[in-house]
Scaffold this active site. Structure first.
Site, short mmCIF file in Angstrom:
data_model
loop_
_atom_site.label_atom_id
_atom_site.label_comp_id
_atom_site.label_asym_id
_atom_site.label_seq_id
_atom_site.Cartn_x
_atom_site.Cartn_y
_atom_site.Cartn_z
CB ILE A 237 -0.97 0.10 1.40
CG1 ILE A 237 -0.26 -0.24 2.39
CG2 ILE A 237 -2.12 -0.94 1.00
CD1 ILE A 237 0.44 0.95 3.12
NE ARG A 239 4.13 7.09 -3.60
CZ ARG A 239 3.04 7.40 -2.66
NH1 ARG A 239 2.28 6.60 -2.35
NH2 ARG A 239 2.71 8.78 -2.38
CG ASP A 263 -3.99 1.09 -3.21
OD1 ASP A 263 -4.85 1.35 -4.02
OD2 ASP A 263 -3.70 2.30 -2.50
CG HIS A 287 -2.19 5.17 -5.62
ND1 HIS A 287 -0.73 5.42 -6.03
CD2 HIS A 287 -2.09 5.52 -4.38
CE1 HIS A 287 -0.31 6.04 -4.90
NE2 HIS A 287 -1.08 6.29 -3.80
N GLY A 289 -5.88 4.39 -1.76
CA GLY A 289 -5.46 4.03 -0.33
C GLY A 289 -6.12 5.31 0.63
O1 LIG Z 1 -0.31 7.71 -1.68
C1 LIG Z 1 -0.56 8.65 -1.22
C2 LIG Z 1 -0.17 9.40 -0.29
O2 LIG Z 1 1.36 9.52 -0.42
O3 LIG Z 1 -0.86 10.41 0.21
#
Ligand SMILES: O=CC(=O)O
Length: 321
Positions: A237, A239, A263, A287, A289
């Site tokens: 979750i 990168r 994600d 992506h 999250g």
């Molecule tokens: O991936 C989302 C963030 O870094 O806020």
């Protein structure tokens, strides 16, 4: 403060932030749809005093040069700063904030969602329904239990801690974590600090919750997948760049690990012909999250507040340095 100009790089920024900043500053907004590209952002930079950065574009010296020497405050509406040249901003004395903490719960929810989804083979199950191969079977479509398992968290920051808190309710028998150092929070959460090597060898679920840095880039490669249990599940979750994706695809194809839940991936958006999409033993999300109405509003509000504090000479709530 009325003469101060703030650039907002994305027209979709929640209203709460626009209202807060608009009360005190003149706003320049990148209205381009679906979102502004680099050139469009650069075109709007000159002369602004602060930038509300809500873009995947790289925030670097070129942006600062375009903006001019009066630009002294940047608020990033994200927790991750891998698209920001932090050292350059710091060296130029620019105040920089991000949005940790307010997204911990939402991102941790997605980690739990992916862990359960990958363990219970939801991609394969959904395909069986669609393809008419759903059958009754005592041994059909069996997943793995999270209860009684060992969960390893790579990076016990705010998000990692929220994941442990949530998964405690799922009857996990042991939490491990790796990182730079043992943490007080780890003790409070009953999580054991171990080396990265121990974590990947012992965990049934390995959850990546650390930032992407030069140190973590490509951390999960073929050697690591070889060391993981062939019953284990990898969740990311954080990168995509932390995982060598081709090596992960191979590990999933060859059943070196049981499944993955992602994600984040490389690149984003994932091309439609990516081999990841062909695999049954991977659960993919685009992506999302922090993508809840409440969390995005909180992130936007915090970013706006940080910018106002920065412009007013007060300490920001969540400065990066
Ligand atoms: O991936 C989302 C963030 O870094 O806020």
């Amino acid at each position: 403060m009325t003469e101060l100009k703030v650039l907002i790089t994305n027209h979709e920024v929640p209203k709460v932030a626009i209202d807060l900043l608009g009360e005190k500053c003149t706003l320049i907004i990148n209205e381009e749809k679906p979102y502004a590209n680099r050139e469009q952002i650069l075109a709007k930079c000159p002369g602004v005093d602060a930038i509300f950065w809500a873009s995947k574009e790289r925030l670097d010296a070129e942006v600062l040069d375009k903006a001019g020497p009066q630009m002294k405050v940047v608020g990033c509406m994200s927790a991750g700063l891998d698209n920001v040249d932090v050292e350059t901003l710091k060296a130029r004395g620019i105040k920089l904030s991000n949005t940790p903490v307010v997204l911990n719960d939402a991102v941790a929810d997605v980690a739990v969602l992916l862990a359960l989804g990958a363990a219970r083979r939801i991609t394969e199950g959904r395909r069986a329904i669609e393809q008419g191969t759903w059958r009754y079977g005592v041994q059909w479509q069996l997943g793995r239990d999270i209860s009684g398992s060992t969960v390893g968290i790579v990076g016990l920051g705010g998000i990692g801690q929220a994941i442990v808190t949530k998964l405690t309710k799922f009857g996990v028998s042991k939490f491990l974590y790796s990182g730079h150092k043992e943490k007080e929070e780890g003790k409070l959460l009953n999580a054991k600090f171990v080396t990265f090597d121990e974590l990947i060898k012992e965990s049934d679920f390995v959850i990546i919750a650390c930032p992407l840095t030069t140190e973590t880039k490509g951390l999960f490669n073929a050697t690591v997948f070889d060391k993981m249990k062939n019953t284990s599940i990898l969740i990311n979750i954080a990168r995509g760049g932390i995982v060598v994706q081709n090596d992960l695809v191979e590990a999933l194809q060859q059943k070196k690990i049981f499944a993955a839940g992602l994600d984040v991936m490389t690149p984003e958006p994932l091309p439609r012909d990516s081999p990841l999409l062909k695999l049954d033993n991977v659960v993919l999300l685009p992506h999302i999250g922090s993508a809840t109405i409440g969390t995005r509003a909180a992130m936007a509000q915090l970013t706006a507040q940080n910018i106002l504090m920065g412009l007013g000479g007060a300490p920001m709530f969540t400065p990066v340095y």
